[in-house]
Scaffold this active site. Structure first.
Site, mmCIF file in Angstrom:
data_model
loop_
_atom_site.group_PDB
_atom_site.id
_atom_site.type_symbol
_atom_site.label_atom_id
_atom_site.label_comp_id
_atom_site.label_asym_id
_atom_site.label_seq_id
_atom_site.Cartn_x
_atom_site.Cartn_y
_atom_site.Cartn_z
ATOM 1 N N ASP A 199 45.421 44.201 55.675
ATOM 2 C CA ASP A 199 46.164 44.215 54.399
ATOM 3 C C ASP A 199 47.284 43.397 54.365
ATOM 4 O O ASP A 199 47.996 43.092 55.520
ATOM 5 C CB ASP A 199 46.048 45.513 54.041
ATOM 6 C CG ASP A 199 44.839 46.285 53.935
ATOM 7 O OD1 ASP A 199 43.915 45.661 53.826
ATOM 8 O OD2 ASP A 199 45.002 47.533 54.129
ATOM 9 N N LEU A 200 47.622 43.224 53.450
ATOM 10 C CA LEU A 200 49.078 42.487 52.986
ATOM 11 C C LEU A 200 50.284 42.885 53.840
ATOM 12 O O LEU A 200 51.100 42.312 54.725
ATOM 13 C CB LEU A 200 49.391 42.391 51.682
ATOM 14 C CG LEU A 200 50.823 41.604 51.501
ATOM 15 C CD1 LEU A 200 50.843 40.182 51.729
ATOM 16 C CD2 LEU A 200 51.159 41.903 49.955
#
Length: 390
Positions: free
Chosen positions: A111-112
């Site tokens: 994920d970011l």
């Protein structure tokens, strides 16, 4: 390990992805744009089955035989997307990759806000083998979460859990330590579904504020700096894929132990320091001369004979001799010292010399304060008789 020259016909997108041209989705777009041809004829469907890439061209250039698969470790920092491009213009991992790398594809996604180990490969089939939950390759994470949880709650995840209609497989989770209102948890799983760790911990009432992937199979993050890339040795990669190809080899392959990996990109040389203006040596760092170690000086003692000769001349103190040259063998002269000691004992004391106190019976006058035998005790007590041996 398979190659593009396999006997079984496969979809052209799969063969081109394995050859490192692009991902399957990108190859499907390239076919739709008319950029891929077979024997000079432009292909219009990605469902074309081929046994090899012979005669296939991309943008008019023939596709070379695929090189051996390569695998890289990458320490993904937080704030980067695991994708090649982002419509919103947010930074991706490819924007921060060091120069000199071949075209690589990420194994899975982070994920970011998730950081840690991200594997990169040049082979589409290897990417698929590592991502499939059926292969059983383990992934390990360290999560810092806000809230309270017990070890018994974490152990219940070993049975799997269903959240909003999605079934998650067994997760081995243990409490590492507590820091104030946060708790660090170690998790090991084999599926790696989208946001699996965050959703499972939120299901237990925790709010994840940091997530780090520390391991993917037998490959560990270790003390790798953020943003750095290194390559898995080819021998280790072949061993890993051989063990992984066996039935139930995911667990065994995840427990392999490999040595330190070789670097994929050599670090840039450090710039040479520049001296301050006006210095004598403008280039490089000036060398500071270290002071030489002082050699020990051996000084001879003033012997009684030299003292008598100096006192006979009328001087108050005898002349101090100069430094004595040490012997090469380093052995002292015990005979000379014995003669000097015997000579001192024959001399008469002079005014100002320290004279030894007369010694009494053995054991008397010691620092214990107890009188020796035959001496009167304080208070008029009778003297203690001397000891006699029986």
């Amino acid at each position: 390990m398979s190659s593009s020259n396999t006997k079984e016909p496969q979809r052209i997108a799969k063969l081109l992805a394995r050859a490192g041209i692009a991902s399957r989705r990108d190859i499907e777009r390239m076919i739709a744009d008319g950029r891929i041809a077979l024997d000079g004829k432009v292909l219009d469907t990605p469902a074309t089955l081929l046994a090899s890439l012979r005669g296939v061209t991309v943008d008019g250039k023939p596709v070379a035989a695929p090189a051996p698969a390569r695998l890289f470790r990458y320490h993904k920092p937080a704030g980067l997307l695991t994708t090649e491009r982002d419509p919103k213009g947010r930074p991706t991992i490819y924007d921060r990759m060091p120069e000199g790398l071949p075209r690589v594809m990420p194994v899975g996604r982070l994920d970011l806000s998730t950081e840690g180990l991200l594997l990169l490969t040049t082979d589409g089939e290897l990417k698929r083998e590592l991502e499939l939950p059926a292969t059983g390759v383990e992934r390990s994470y360290r999560a810092r979460a806000y809230g309270n949880v017990t070890q018994a709650q974490l152990e219940s995840l070993m049975l799997g859990v269903e959240i909003e209609g999605v079934r998650y497989g067994p997760i081995n989770a243990n409490i590492e330590r507590r820091t104030g209102a946060n708790v660090w948890i170690e998790l090991t799983l084999t599926e790696g579904k989208n946001r699996e760790v965050r959703r499972v911990l939120e299901y237990l009432g925790l709010e994840v504020n940091r997530l780090i992937r520390t391991r993917y199979g037998p490959f560990w993050l270790g003390d790798m700096p953020a943003g750095d890339v290194d390559e898995i040795r080819q021998h280790d990669l072949i061993t890993f894929r051989t063990v992984l190809s066996r039935p139930g080899g995911g667990k065994a392959a995840s427990n392999l132990q490999f040595a330190v990996r070789s670097r994929a990109v050599e670090p840039a040389p450090r710039p040479k320091p520049v001296a301050a203006p006006g210095s004598r040596e403008p280039e490089g760092r000036r060398k500071i001369a270290k002071p030489e170690a002082k050699r020990p000086v051996f000084t001879a003692r003033v012997t009684p004979k030299a003292r008598d000769e100096a006192m006979a001349d009328g001087s108050r103190q005898p002349a101090r001799p100069g430094p004595r040259k040490p012997r090469e063998d380093g052995v002292a002269k015990p005979a000379r010292a014995a003669r000097a000691r015997a000579h001192r004992e024959t001399l008469e004391p002079r005014p100002g010399d320290f004279v030894d106190r007369p010694r009494g019976p053995r054991g008397a006058g010691k620092a214990t304060g107890r009188p020796g035998p035959g001496r009167p005790r304080p208070g008029g007590k009778p003297a203690r008789p001397p000891r006699t041996r029986k």
